[in-house]
Design an enzyme around this catalytic site. Structure first.
Site, PDB file in Angstrom:
ATOM      1  N   GLY A 117       0.782  -1.241   0.000  1.00  0.00           N
ATOM      2  CA  GLY A 117       0.000   0.000   0.000  1.00  0.00           C
ATOM      3  C   GLY A 117       0.805   1.277   0.000  1.00  0.00           C
ATOM      4  N   GLY A 118       2.167   1.153   0.075  1.00  0.00           N
ATOM      5  CA  GLY A 118       3.004   2.333   0.238  1.00  0.00           C
ATOM      6  C   GLY A 118       3.305   3.063  -1.063  1.00  0.00           C
ATOM      7  N   ASN A 250       6.210  -6.899   4.302  1.00  0.00           N
ATOM      8  CA  ASN A 250       6.152  -5.645   3.548  1.00  0.00           C
ATOM      9  C   ASN A 250       6.774  -5.846   2.177  1.00  0.00           C
ATOM     10  OD1 ASN A 250       5.113  -4.554   5.876  1.00  0.00           O
ATOM     11  ND2 ASN A 250       6.982  -3.487   6.464  1.00  0.00           N
ATOM     12  N   ASP A 252       8.513  -3.937   0.467  1.00  0.00           N
ATOM     13  CA  ASP A 252       9.846  -3.351   0.305  1.00  0.00           C
ATOM     14  C   ASP A 252      10.922  -4.059   1.137  1.00  0.00           C
ATOM     15  OD1 ASP A 252       9.283  -2.496   2.865  1.00  0.00           O
ATOM     16  OD2 ASP A 252       9.589  -0.359   2.474  1.00  0.00           O
ATOM     17  N   LYS A 391      14.000   1.739   2.674  1.00  0.00           N
ATOM     18  CA  LYS A 391      13.235   2.891   3.165  1.00  0.00           C
ATOM     19  C   LYS A 391      13.824   4.219   2.701  1.00  0.00           C
ATOM     20  CE  LYS A 391      10.538   0.279   5.762  1.00  0.00           C
ATOM     21  NZ  LYS A 391       9.149   0.012   5.323  1.00  0.00           N
TER      22      LYS A 391
END
Length: 502
Positions: A117-118, A250, A252, A391
């Site tokens: 969702g990022g 996640n 990523d 990140k």
């Protein structure tokens, strides 16, 4: 899902960043009634009948979270720091002690879910972060697809890939996955919830209509996974297909690959929930950690910690591990919990400022907090190699470099690297956005023998640059440094364009 009366929980409703909603102007009852009226109005503005029912369900879930929040804040039940203990030995299992799988058949009971969702806004991206090219012209999603396709073909199994998107990334993701149509892999996408931001002062929702601008809404954290799995029908679909286990991570985190040893341990130990944790370093001091709270295993996030204990929380002495957000979930157990007691996760209050400069609040939850609801839930202390998130552009440089190679979509540490640890890389603000990062490196430097790199200011790297040992490059304001093609920097400090020995 069963409706529960909100209950006070000392681990609930701490505020990220220490910002508090002011309750002097609103009692709990008045605020709840006002919010209910606003939500009813929002639902009435949803014109398509088919969509209205789903939107109504979503808003009821939000309202339940909101009333829990009001109740907990009004009771002001604080965390009793003295009752927090490090997890017992049997609550954290060492990865090296896990059993080898008996065969590969258990993979047929597994599905893999990526939290997708990022947007990657912190790196200057506008679309889905998982569409960023991270290694050998392949994106996060490309690597995940390659990994699972290899898993399926080499073991003759059927592990499906599930992508949980947000309203920010859903269309992007649907467009991207079309290119995987001919792969040996089934891909399912579903959207997580869309909740309204709340004005801090009035405690009323920012949007006025169901179709209001995206800026008034937010995806409520990865803890929304469980509601979204239930209401989308994906949970029931997986169980109907004979899937019993779900590996969540996640999108990523490039280290989060399917591990058959962990799956075998989950089956042997009859654990309904496993959380992968790894040893904390100075870079991880803000990461959530597993604790023992009055005999129960819980996830503690920094946002829940009273301000006077934040330094204790960051200490590596008391809290030696942190949550990687690689989670293994028993699907029938999840169905049982969702249909009986419901999933009541600690509320994380995320204060924001909207485009008009007004203070708003997002109520969020963390997926790992669900561990308290499952039988025999515990942690697995895994190698650091299972936690390789991207990140920042500093992370991206490491992943793109010769430190790693790819095998079937999986990152593998270069055998020529003398140490198991990876170099520490700190790129300054000039490298913060992906466009700047790409412009400042003609080619990614060779860093196989690098220990530490710090770059600050207006710096550009040429082709075939080699960095070894500790390298510090500082261009002060108004200065520009160009590292020339073929340059070798070993244990060097370069300031204002003048190299000198460290």
């Amino acid at each position: 899902m069963a409706t529960l009366a909100p209950r006070a929980d000392p681990l609930n409703a701490r505020v990220r960043g220490g910002s508090h909603i002011d309750f002097k102007t609103a009692t709990t009852g008045v605020a709840a009634k006002a919010m209910r009226n606003e939500i009813s109005h929002l639902v009435s503005t949803c014109e398509e009948h088919a969509k209205r029912q789903a939107f109504d369900t979503e808003m009821q879930s939000f309202f339940y979270l909101f009333t829990r929040y009001l109740s907990e804040r009004a009771k002001s039940v604080d965390l009793d720091w003295d009752r927090i203990k490090s997890p017992a030995d049997d609550q954290i299992v060492l990865y090296d002690t896990l059993p080898q799988p008996h065969n590969h058949d258990n993979l047929n009971k597994l599905a893999v879910l990526k939290v997708n969702g990022g947007l990657g806004t912190s790196m200057g991206m506008t679309g889905a972060k998982s569409a960023l090219e991270v290694k050998d012209d392949m994106t996060f999603l490309d690597l995940t697809v390659r990994q699972i396709e290899h898993l399926n073909t080499s073991n003759r199994v059927d592990v499906p890939l599930i992508l949980m998107t947000s309203f920010n990334t859903h269309e992007d993701t649907l467009r991207i996955i079309k290119k995987y149509a001919n792969q040996q892999l089934r891909i399912t996408t579903f959207n997580q919830s869309r909740y309204p931001r709340i004005f801090k002062e009035s405690l009323l929702p920012c949007p006025k209509r169901a179709d209001d601008d995206k800026k008034h809404w937010y995806p409520p954290g990865h803890g929304d996974l469980y509601n979204a799995l239930l209401y989308s029908g994906v949970m029931d679909q997986l169980i109907a297909e004979g899937k019993e286990y779900l590996f969540v991570s996640n999108s990523d985190n490039l280290g989060a690959v399917v591990d058959e040893n962990i799956l075998q341990h989950m089956i042997d130990s009859q654990a309904e929930f496993l959380m992968e944790v790894t040893d904390k370093t100075k870079a991880d001091i803000k990461g959530g950690t597993l604790i023992d709270y009055e005999g129960s295993i819980r996830l503690l996030e920094i946002a829940q910690v009273p301000s006077e204990h934040v330094e204790d929380f960051k200490s590596v002495r008391k809290f030696k591990i942190f949550n990687t957000n690689n989670l293994w979930i028993n699907l029938p157990a999840l169905k049982r919990i969702m249909e009986t007691e419901g999933m009541e996760l600690e509320i994380i209050i995320n204060p924001k400022t909207n485009e008009d400069g007004q203070a708003v609040v997002q109520l969020e939850t963390a997926a790992g907090a669900a561990i308290k609801h499952f039988k025999n839930g515990h942690g697995i202390n895994v190698p650091r190699s299972r936690f390789l998130p991207v990140k920042s552009c500093s992370d991206l440089l490491l992943i793109k470099s010769d430190i790693y190679s790819l095998q079937h979509g999986q990152l593998v540490l270069n055998e020529s690297r003398m140490f198991e640890t990876t170099p520490v890389i700190k790129l300054g603000d000039h490298f913060k956005k992906i466009q700047q990062f790409q412009k400042r490196f003609k080619k990614i430097p060779k860093i196989i023998e690098l220990d530490h790199l710090t770059v600050t200011g207006d710096v550009y790297f040429g082709r075939n640059v080699t960095l070894r040992g500790t390298v510090i490059v500082v261009a002060n304001e108004g200065q520009r440094i160009d590292i020339p093609d073929g340059c070798i920097l070993e244990n060097r400090v370069v300031i204002l364009g003048l190299p000198r020995k460290e």
